[in-house]
Every structure is written in C-alpha cells, then in structure tokens.
Design a protein around this motif. Structure first.
Motif, PDB file in Angstrom:
ATOM      1  N   UNK A  45      26.223  26.105  56.471  1.00 54.56           N
ATOM      2  CA  UNK A  45      26.784  26.190  57.816  1.00 54.56           C
ATOM      3  C   UNK A  45      25.679  26.366  58.858  1.00 54.56           C
ATOM      4  N   UNK A  46      24.731  27.245  58.590  1.00 50.25           N
ATOM      5  CA  UNK A  46      23.633  27.474  59.524  1.00 50.25           C
ATOM      6  C   UNK A  46      22.726  26.262  59.673  1.00 50.25           C
ATOM      7  N   UNK A  47      22.380  25.647  58.554  1.00 49.09           N
ATOM      8  CA  UNK A  47      21.502  24.472  58.605  1.00 49.09           C
ATOM      9  C   UNK A  47      22.192  23.297  59.287  1.00 49.09           C
ATOM     10  N   UNK A  48      23.455  23.068  58.955  1.00 52.36           N
ATOM     11  CA  UNK A  48      24.187  21.948  59.548  1.00 52.36           C
ATOM     12  C   UNK A  48      24.405  22.165  61.042  1.00 52.36           C
ATOM     13  N   UNK A  49      24.697  23.382  61.444  1.00 50.71           N
ATOM     14  CA  UNK A  49      24.877  23.671  62.867  1.00 50.71           C
ATOM     15  C   UNK A  49      23.590  23.427  63.637  1.00 50.71           C
ATOM     16  N   UNK A  50      22.465  23.866  63.096  1.00 54.62           N
ATOM     17  CA  UNK A  50      21.185  23.665  63.766  1.00 54.62           C
ATOM     18  C   UNK A  50      20.847  22.182  63.901  1.00 54.62           C
ATOM     19  N   UNK A  51      21.015  21.439  62.835  1.00 52.78           N
ATOM     20  CA  UNK A  51      20.690  20.011  62.860  1.00 52.78           C
ATOM     21  C   UNK A  51      21.640  19.262  63.795  1.00 52.78           C
ATOM     22  N   UNK A  52      22.933  19.540  63.706  1.00 49.62           N
ATOM     23  CA  UNK A  52      23.899  18.850  64.553  1.00 49.62           C
ATOM     24  C   UNK A  52      23.732  19.209  66.030  1.00 49.62           C
ATOM     25  N   UNK A  53      23.431  20.461  66.328  1.00 47.37           N
ATOM     26  CA  UNK A  53      23.214  20.856  67.729  1.00 47.37           C
ATOM     27  C   UNK A  53      21.996  20.133  68.307  1.00 47.37           C
ATOM     28  N   UNK A  54      20.949  20.017  67.510  1.00 46.84           N
ATOM     29  CA  UNK A  54      19.760  19.299  67.967  1.00 46.84           C
ATOM     30  C   UNK A  54      20.079  17.830  68.240  1.00 46.84           C
ATOM     31  N   UNK A  55      20.811  17.204  67.340  1.00 41.56           N
ATOM     32  CA  UNK A  55      21.179  15.792  67.516  1.00 41.56           C
ATOM     33  C   UNK A  55      22.065  15.616  68.747  1.00 41.56           C
ATOM     34  N   UNK A  56      23.030  16.509  68.939  1.00 38.78           N
ATOM     35  CA  UNK A  56      23.922  16.395  70.086  1.00 38.78           C
ATOM     36  C   UNK A  56      23.192  16.612  71.409  1.00 38.78           C
ATOM     37  N   UNK A  57      22.267  17.559  71.443  1.00 41.81           N
ATOM     38  CA  UNK A  57      21.506  17.789  72.669  1.00 41.81           C
ATOM     39  C   UNK A  57      20.624  16.587  72.980  1.00 41.81           C
ATOM     40  N   UNK A  58      20.033  15.993  71.961  1.00 35.75           N
ATOM     41  CA  UNK A  58      19.241  14.776  72.189  1.00 35.75           C
ATOM     42  C   UNK A  58      20.124  13.622  72.654  1.00 35.75           C
ATOM     43  N   UNK A  59      21.351  13.543  72.150  1.00 30.82           N
ATOM     44  CA  UNK A  59      22.277  12.493  72.586  1.00 30.82           C
ATOM     45  C   UNK A  59      22.669  12.687  74.048  1.00 30.82           C
ATOM     46  N   UNK A  60      22.909  13.919  74.465  1.00 32.71           N
ATOM     47  CA  UNK A  60      23.221  14.184  75.872  1.00 32.71           C
ATOM     48  C   UNK A  60      22.022  13.843  76.742  1.00 32.71           C
ATOM     49  N   UNK A  61      20.836  14.175  76.262  1.00 30.17           N
ATOM     50  CA  UNK A  61      19.621  13.881  77.013  1.00 30.17           C
ATOM     51  C   UNK A  61      19.405  12.373  77.160  1.00 30.17           C
ATOM     52  N   UNK A  62      19.785  11.607  76.157  1.00 27.48           N
ATOM     53  CA  UNK A  62      19.589  10.156  76.185  1.00 27.48           C
ATOM     54  C   UNK A  62      20.700   9.424  76.929  1.00 27.48           C
ATOM     55  N   UNK A  63      21.762  10.111  77.300  1.00 28.86           N
ATOM     56  CA  UNK A  63      22.879   9.464  77.977  1.00 28.86           C
ATOM     57  C   UNK A  63      22.423   8.950  79.348  1.00 28.86           C
TER      58      UNK A  63
END
Length: 121
Positions: A45-63
């Motif tokens: 749960x901790x590892x997946x949350x960290x990885x997914x949050x990073x990916x989502x923040x990068x996706x928002x940044x690239x929007x």
C-alpha cells in the motif's frame, strides 16, 4: 486582481485537500481490512501510493493548460489556477484509493486448519 486569482487557487487547494482527505481515510480503512486477510498489505500500500502519487503529479504537470495573455484573460487564469490547485492536491487521495484497491489482489494469508479430534472407535 492578483488577490482574486490567489483566492481562486486557494479555493481549488482547499477543495482538493478535502477530497484527498476523504479518499485517504477510505483507502486506509479498506487497506486495514485487507491487512487482516492478505500478506504484505501495508508495504504494498505504501509503495503503490508513493509511485502512483508521483505518476499522477507528473501527469498534472504535463497537462497542457490553456495559455493566458498578459493583462487580460483573467477568466482563463482563474480557471487554470483553480483546477491546477485542485488537481495537485487531489493526487495523493486518488493514489491512495487506487493502491487500496490494488491490495485486494495480494495473496491471502495461510489459514491454519484446526486439528480434528481423535476418533474413539
């Protein structure tokens, strides 16, 4: 005008924090229930949350947000600031709920069978 734009971004941030808090509480509740039945739930749960949050923040940044001309287009600037604040602060909650759902595919813990009483025949 800058103060009004700041208020719009702050409104997006506050809304995102509320949404993220609700999703995170829901995700932790779901993960704690899964932890009683599944192996390695909290680590995953901790590892997946960290990885997914990073990916989502990068996706928002690239929007590609709409461009704003200096001195005008305050409506577009307000919309960009509101939705970017909302999107950035919602990312951790969305990542947590996705990670909690992903914990449901982890292998189950072994259940020890109770010994059978000896037969008296």
């Amino acid at each position: 005008m800058g103060v009004i734009l700041l208020a719009g971004q702050l409104a997006g941030i506050v809304g995102g924090v509320i949404i993220s808090t609700i999703l995170t509480v829901l995700a932790v509740t779901l993960a704690s229930k899964a932890a009683t039945r599944r192996k390695h739930t909290w680590w995953f749960f901790g590892a997946a949350t960290t990885i997914l949050a990073t990916i989502l923040i990068l996706a928002v940044n690239a929007y590609p947000w709409p461009t704003v001309r200096p001195g005008s287009d305050y409506d577009i600037a307000m919309k960009n600031l509101f939705f970017s604040g909302l999107a950035y602060t919602t990312c951790p909650g969305v990542a947590a709920i996705l990670a909690a759902v992903a914990t449901l595919v982890l292998p189950k813990k072994a259940v020890l069978a109770e010994p059978r009483p000896p037969s008296t025949s």
